[in-house]
Motif scaffolding. Sequence first.
Motif, PDB file in Angstrom:
ATOM      1  N   TRP A  18       0.907  -1.295  -0.111  1.00  0.00           N
ATOM      2  CA  TRP A  18      -0.045   0.010  -0.077  1.00  0.00           C
ATOM      3  C   TRP A  18       0.901   1.148  -0.140  1.00  0.00           C
ATOM      4  O   TRP A  18       0.383   2.407  -0.224  1.00  0.00           O
ATOM      5  N   GLY A  19       2.032   1.047   0.102  1.00  0.00           N
ATOM      6  CA  GLY A  19       3.065   2.293   0.294  1.00  0.00           C
ATOM      7  C   GLY A  19       2.604   3.368   1.316  1.00  0.00           C
ATOM      8  O   GLY A  19       2.795   4.585   1.166  1.00  0.00           O
ATOM      9  N   THR A  20       1.769   2.996   2.251  1.00  0.00           N
ATOM     10  CA  THR A  20       1.132   3.730   3.352  1.00  0.00           C
ATOM     11  C   THR A  20       0.338   4.856   2.690  1.00  0.00           C
ATOM     12  O   THR A  20      -0.053   5.800   3.301  1.00  0.00           O
ATOM     13  N   GLN A  21      -0.224   4.479   1.586  1.00  0.00           N
ATOM     14  CA  GLN A  21      -1.420   5.351   1.012  1.00  0.00           C
ATOM     15  C   GLN A  21      -2.699   4.865   0.973  1.00  0.00           C
ATOM     16  O   GLN A  21      -3.680   5.622   0.854  1.00  0.00           O
ATOM     17  N   HIS A  22      -3.162   3.590   1.502  1.00  0.00           N
ATOM     18  CA  HIS A  22      -4.253   3.037   1.760  1.00  0.00           C
ATOM     19  C   HIS A  22      -4.174   2.173   2.966  1.00  0.00           C
ATOM     20  O   HIS A  22      -3.168   1.829   3.652  1.00  0.00           O
ATOM     21  N   PRO A  23      -5.614   2.229   3.705  1.00  0.00           N
ATOM     22  CA  PRO A  23      -6.762   2.853   3.347  1.00  0.00           C
ATOM     23  C   PRO A  23      -6.770   4.432   3.193  1.00  0.00           C
ATOM     24  O   PRO A  23      -5.641   4.846   3.772  1.00  0.00           O
ATOM     25  N   ASN A  24      -7.471   5.076   2.492  1.00  0.00           N
ATOM     26  CA  ASN A  24      -7.634   6.287   2.015  1.00  0.00           C
ATOM     27  C   ASN A  24      -7.424   7.175   3.174  1.00  0.00           C
ATOM     28  O   ASN A  24      -6.854   8.227   3.324  1.00  0.00           O
ATOM     29  N   PHE A  25      -8.381   6.904   4.240  1.00  0.00           N
ATOM     30  CA  PHE A  25      -8.507   7.632   5.452  1.00  0.00           C
ATOM     31  C   PHE A  25      -7.379   7.695   6.317  1.00  0.00           C
ATOM     32  O   PHE A  25      -7.217   8.814   6.797  1.00  0.00           O
ATOM     33  N   ALA A  26      -6.445   6.697   6.140  1.00  0.00           N
ATOM     34  CA  ALA A  26      -5.323   6.712   6.857  1.00  0.00           C
ATOM     35  C   ALA A  26      -4.033   7.527   6.084  1.00  0.00           C
ATOM     36  O   ALA A  26      -3.204   8.339   6.483  1.00  0.00           O
ATOM     37  N   GLY A  27      -4.311   7.137   4.651  1.00  0.00           N
ATOM     38  CA  GLY A  27      -2.994   7.528   3.808  1.00  0.00           C
ATOM     39  C   GLY A  27      -2.933   9.062   3.661  1.00  0.00           C
ATOM     40  O   GLY A  27      -2.006   9.578   3.395  1.00  0.00           O
ATOM     41  N   THR A  28      -3.882   9.620   4.005  1.00  0.00           N
ATOM     42  CA  THR A  28      -4.214  11.167   3.540  1.00  0.00           C
ATOM     43  C   THR A  28      -3.930  11.932   4.732  1.00  0.00           C
ATOM     44  O   THR A  28      -3.863  13.225   4.748  1.00  0.00           O
ATOM     45  N   LYS A  68      -2.219  -6.792  -9.923  1.00  0.00           N
ATOM     46  CA  LYS A  68      -2.502  -6.651 -11.239  1.00  0.00           C
ATOM     47  C   LYS A  68      -3.647  -6.818 -11.687  1.00  0.00           C
ATOM     48  O   LYS A  68      -4.485  -6.221 -12.424  1.00  0.00           O
ATOM     49  N   VAL A  69      -4.572  -7.925 -10.973  1.00  0.00           N
ATOM     50  CA  VAL A  69      -5.800  -8.328 -11.523  1.00  0.00           C
ATOM     51  C   VAL A  69      -7.017  -7.618 -10.576  1.00  0.00           C
ATOM     52  O   VAL A  69      -7.895  -7.682 -10.973  1.00  0.00           O
ATOM     53  N   ILE A  70      -6.636  -7.182  -9.369  1.00  0.00           N
ATOM     54  CA  ILE A  70      -7.463  -6.314  -8.595  1.00  0.00           C
ATOM     55  C   ILE A  70      -7.268  -4.915  -8.508  1.00  0.00           C
ATOM     56  O   ILE A  70      -6.001  -4.547  -8.133  1.00  0.00           O
ATOM     57  N   ARG A  71      -7.791  -4.161  -9.144  1.00  0.00           N
ATOM     58  CA  ARG A  71      -7.781  -2.814  -9.520  1.00  0.00           C
ATOM     59  C   ARG A  71      -7.668  -1.944  -8.189  1.00  0.00           C
ATOM     60  O   ARG A  71      -7.062  -0.985  -8.156  1.00  0.00           O
ATOM     61  N   ASN A  72      -8.443  -2.295  -7.155  1.00  0.00           N
ATOM     62  CA  ASN A  72      -8.453  -1.449  -5.675  1.00  0.00           C
ATOM     63  C   ASN A  72      -7.300  -2.212  -4.873  1.00  0.00           C
ATOM     64  O   ASN A  72      -7.021  -3.211  -4.727  1.00  0.00           O
ATOM     65  N   PRO A  73      -6.187  -1.310  -4.728  1.00  0.00           N
ATOM     66  CA  PRO A  73      -5.001  -1.413  -4.100  1.00  0.00           C
ATOM     67  C   PRO A  73      -5.334  -1.931  -2.688  1.00  0.00           C
ATOM     68  O   PRO A  73      -4.778  -3.066  -2.284  1.00  0.00           O
ATOM     69  N   LEU A  74      -6.622  -1.436  -2.146  1.00  0.00           N
ATOM     70  CA  LEU A  74      -6.706  -1.962  -0.646  1.00  0.00           C
ATOM     71  C   LEU A  74      -7.008  -3.380  -0.701  1.00  0.00           C
ATOM     72  O   LEU A  74      -6.652  -4.178   0.144  1.00  0.00           O
ATOM     73  N   TRP A  75      -7.985  -3.726  -1.551  1.00  0.00           N
ATOM     74  CA  TRP A  75      -8.424  -5.177  -1.677  1.00  0.00           C
ATOM     75  C   TRP A  75      -7.333  -6.015  -2.150  1.00  0.00           C
ATOM     76  O   TRP A  75      -7.423  -7.116  -1.783  1.00  0.00           O
ATOM     77  N   ALA A  76      -6.449  -5.484  -2.875  1.00  0.00           N
ATOM     78  CA  ALA A  76      -5.342  -6.193  -3.424  1.00  0.00           C
ATOM     79  C   ALA A  76      -4.325  -6.743  -2.359  1.00  0.00           C
ATOM     80  O   ALA A  76      -4.123  -8.019  -2.174  1.00  0.00           O
ATOM     81  N   GLY A  77      -4.118  -5.863  -1.473  1.00  0.00           N
ATOM     82  CA  GLY A  77      -3.242  -5.965  -0.358  1.00  0.00           C
ATOM     83  C   GLY A  77      -3.822  -7.248   0.611  1.00  0.00           C
ATOM     84  O   GLY A  77      -3.273  -7.852   1.157  1.00  0.00           O
ATOM     85  N   LEU A  78      -5.245  -6.882   0.892  1.00  0.00           N
ATOM     86  CA  LEU A  78      -5.963  -7.692   1.759  1.00  0.00           C
ATOM     87  C   LEU A  78      -6.064  -9.055   1.222  1.00  0.00           C
ATOM     88  O   LEU A  78      -5.812 -10.284   2.121  1.00  0.00           O
TER      89      LEU A  78
END
Length: 352
Positions: free
Chosen positions: A55-65, A130-140
């Motif tokens: 996530w590069g500490t960017q996701h989840p958005n509520f925390a990354g911002t 690559k196959v999951i567009r949402n980075p949050l769900w890809a990481g989970l």
Amino acid sequence: MSHGRKVMVGIAATAIVIVISLGFISLFSFPTFTGWVSYYLLCIIPMEIIASVTWGTQHPNFAGTLAQPAKGLSFVLLCLVAGLVIAPIQFATVGGAIGPPTPMLVMCTIVSVIITFWLAIMWGGWPFTKVIRNPLWAGLALLVVCYFLNYLLFRIFFNYDFMQGAPVYVASLDPHGLFNAWNALVFYLAVITVMFISINFDLWPFTKFPALMRQPVLGIIWTIAAFALGGLGFYIGVDVLKMDVVAFMVRVPVPFIFGTIIVMNMLQGSLFGNFKQPLKGVLNSFTAAAIGSLLALAYRSVAPMVTGVLKPGPPSYDYEIWLSSALLGVTFPFLIFHAEFFKLWPLKKKET
């Protein structure tokens, strides 16, 4: 930030985290620290890897911002909550709901960290990113697969027959795998050490071949190289030099991994930033080995004051277990909290 200031900030931040870590360890008795406490902290590290790498500490958005220190606190809390979910699941499945945590449960949890490093860094989260567009769900999704794959490999490779007759042995939890559990664990660590060496080299020589720098090619080649070189290191240390496998663990892979975190994360890879590869990687690696080894000796010297006198060597390996837990189970995740989640705040005011 200037080169000199990066180094000074990194040194100061490392010293602060080490003091906090040792103070934290001193709150617990040896059985509690190497049992429940280390087990829970190991359960937060895979989530920590996903949050900082995938996530590069960017996701989840509520925390990354968020701005610091709220951002850092949010990601720390996220990892702690993940640990509260993962720990009881692992305890009930791998651990058979038997407390305190058995060696089978603890070792399986340790190698879950290594598997997460492997998939998140060496494979770059492929194919999930690559196959999951949402980075949050890809990481989970990556996190879940890491635990599932780790459990399968644990069942295949780990064998605890050598513990039969010991009070900590639980026959029903023994996978009766292919290899002595200590050998399997230390082999895992030797292999992942090669990954950390590659990081010191900024992935040189892979970077000389653009065709290798895409997934899944990079993951395949990097994995093969790690197995070959890590396996060679394990063979030389344990089979040729006849080192006790646990002594090898706390003298070679554990200090090197710990030292690399300091050189590359806390010091932000700034020590030899003006050098080109492969010389830069050689200098980084030697420095990581030296720093890790010196700090391992320092931890050994303060262990009697922090926890009490610990007996080294078989059959219980009390000192070796304490040192590994102190360096990689506590100080390592605390260092990553500060370096990656807080971006060295407040010593470093702005993210760069």
